[in-house]
Structures are given as structure tokens and as C-alpha cells.
Design a protein around this motif. Structure first.
Motif: not given
Length: 270
Positions: A186-192
Motif C-alpha cells: 500500500v502506497r501513501f501520498n499527498a496532493v498539495a
């Protein structure tokens, strides 16, 4: 066939408030690409909005401020999608933030402890809690995406204590990805994103002036659109972004490199 390859995949979107929400735009992109979207909203009033906007999508209610609600809605969603029969969630969107500005803006050093702790619980810890409680429902190669801000290093008075809280949210990405790597991919990313025209942002004191300034500060002299943020989030949720993990993707139309924009400088010195 969709480039993103999300047809018939299941995504849970936390945080829709109305048609201007980032969560709404992300859900629209996913639905357009053939995905199944499940909405989780804070209240019955927002559930009514979600059902009007997405009549084909299931809607659940969960106020994430109370962790027991997250556990409850996990069980409700698990039963609804058929986890017992092997169904899994392919991705989760966390588009949730809250700050109490009811007393107006105060200098940062006057931030109330209870306001700060409530904001970090709702805006940051909820992402960690959702990851923890939904881990058995997520596909092994699933994806979680949260919505943060383009920079936490710019001290905008009218954003107040939310910037340190978003910094904590950003920091949680790598710790979640590392701990989940023990048993999944599982990957964890953010859109900023930079400044957007949403109903949530309208509640920030002085936001309109900041928004208009940000539009002038972008390289293209055109404001950031919510759809641009949504498309990036949808990409990060998809297998096309399988090599992207623990990253915060800034979407600001080049504003961060344009501090000395000629038009703005000229107006400032006149």
C-alpha cells in the motif's frame, strides 16, 4: 480502456461537503474513469448532498473526530462491498480538514490548545486512524491519498495553526508507508494544491484576497482549478503511479518559483 486502469475498482472518498469540494472533484474523475466510488461524509446533511451529486454511489456517515465512528464505518463498508467474499478497497482518499476560526484570527503564539488538538485530531490523526482500521479492507497494492497544502513553510497569518498540522500530515506519509510495508504494498501520498476556490477555504478569514494574489503569482496568471488537483489524486490512486510512494505532489501552477513576478513587484513599489 482507461489509461488509469481503474475500471470496476473500488475507492472510498472521505470528505465530500458539496459540489465545490476537492473530494467531489476526485470522485467525479474516478467515476468518469469507470471506478466505483463509496462516499464517507461527516453528517446527514452532507449525505444528502452526496446522494444528489452521485446517485449511483453508496454514502456512509462518519465524524472522524471520534475514532469509534471510523471503526463502525469500516465494518459497514466491509459488509457492503463483501469483504467476506474477497472484495477489497483499491484506494482511499482523505480530504478532511478542520480548524476553529470562530473567534477570528489570532497571532500564532496565542493559538488555543484545545483548538490545536481538535484540528490535529480531525485533519491529521484521522488519516492515520483510517489507515489503521481499514488495513484489512485494502488491497495489498492499494493506495491512500491525502490532501494537504502547497507549502507549510510560508507563514500566512490567515492560515494560522493549520500549517504545522498539515506538516504533521505530510510527515505521516513515510511512517505509514514504512509500517505498512511489513505486510503490504500500500502506497501513501499527498496532493498539495495551491489556493483553490472551495467552500471550505471560504471560511478562512481573508482568503479571497490571498486567492486573488495567488492567481496573479502563478506563471500562467490563471487560478488553479480543483479538477487539476483531482486528476493528480486519481493518478496517485491508480496502478500507473505504482512507483510513487511517500511523496507530496505540489500543484500550484508554478507559483512557488514566481516570488519576483514583474507585475507584482511593479505594483508593490509604485
Amino acid at each position: 480502456m482507461s489509461f488509469l486502469g481503474v475500471e470496476n475498482k473500488i475507492f472510498v472518498v472521505f470528505g465530500l461537503a458539496n459540489k465545490k469540494s476537492v473530494a467531489c472533484a476526485i470522485a467525479r474523475t474516478l467515476v468518469e474513469e469507470g471506478a466505483e466510488v463509496i462516499h464517507v461524509v461527516r453528517s446527514e446533511e452532507r449525505a444528502v448532498n452526496a446522494r444528489k451529486l452521485f446517485p449511483a454511489s453508496p454514502v456512509f456517515i462518519c465524524d472522524v473526530e471520534d475514532e469509534h465512528n471510523i471503526i463502525r464505518v469500516r465494518d459497514e463498508i466491509g459488509a457492503a462491498i463483501g469483504v467476506a467474499k474477497g472484495k477489497r478497497i483499491d484506494g482511499i482518499v482523505h480530504s478532511i480538514a478542520f480548524a476553529n476560526y470562530s473567534d477570528g484570527m489570532k497571532p500564532f503564539h496565542e493559538t488555543r490548545k484545545d483548538d490545536f488538538l481538535q484540528a490535529i485530531n480531525v485533519s491529521c490523526f484521522s488519516f492515520i486512524s483510517i489507515a489503521n482500521h481499514f488495513k484489512q479492507l485494502l488491497a495489498k497494492d492499494g493506495s491512500m491519498v491525502t490532501i494537504t497544502i502547497s507549502t507549510t513553510r510560508m507563514a500566512a497569518e490567515n492560515y494560522g495553526y493549520m500549517a504545522p498540522i498539515k506538516a504533521a500530515l505530510d510527515s505521516s506519509l513515510c511512517f505509514l508507508a514504512k509500517s505498512f510495508a511489513e505486510f503490504s504494498r500500500v502506497r501513501f501520498n499527498a496532493v498539495a494544491p495551491g489556493l483553490l476556490k472551495t467552500s471550505a477555504s471560504a471560511g478562512i478569514p481573508g482568503y479571497i484576497d490571498s486567492y486573488l494574489f495567488a492567481e496573479k503569482a502563478t506563471l500562467r496568471k490563471k487560478a488553479l482549478e480543483t479538477r487539476e488537483v483531482a486528476d493528480t489524486a486519481a493518478f496517485l490512486l491508480s496502478a500507473r503511479a505504482s512507483g510513487i510512494n511517500c511523496q507530496t505532489i505540489v500543484i500550484d501552477a508554478g507559483m512557488a518559483v514566481n516570488y519576483f513576478d514583474k507585475e507584482i513587484v511593479t505594483k508593490a513599489v509604485q
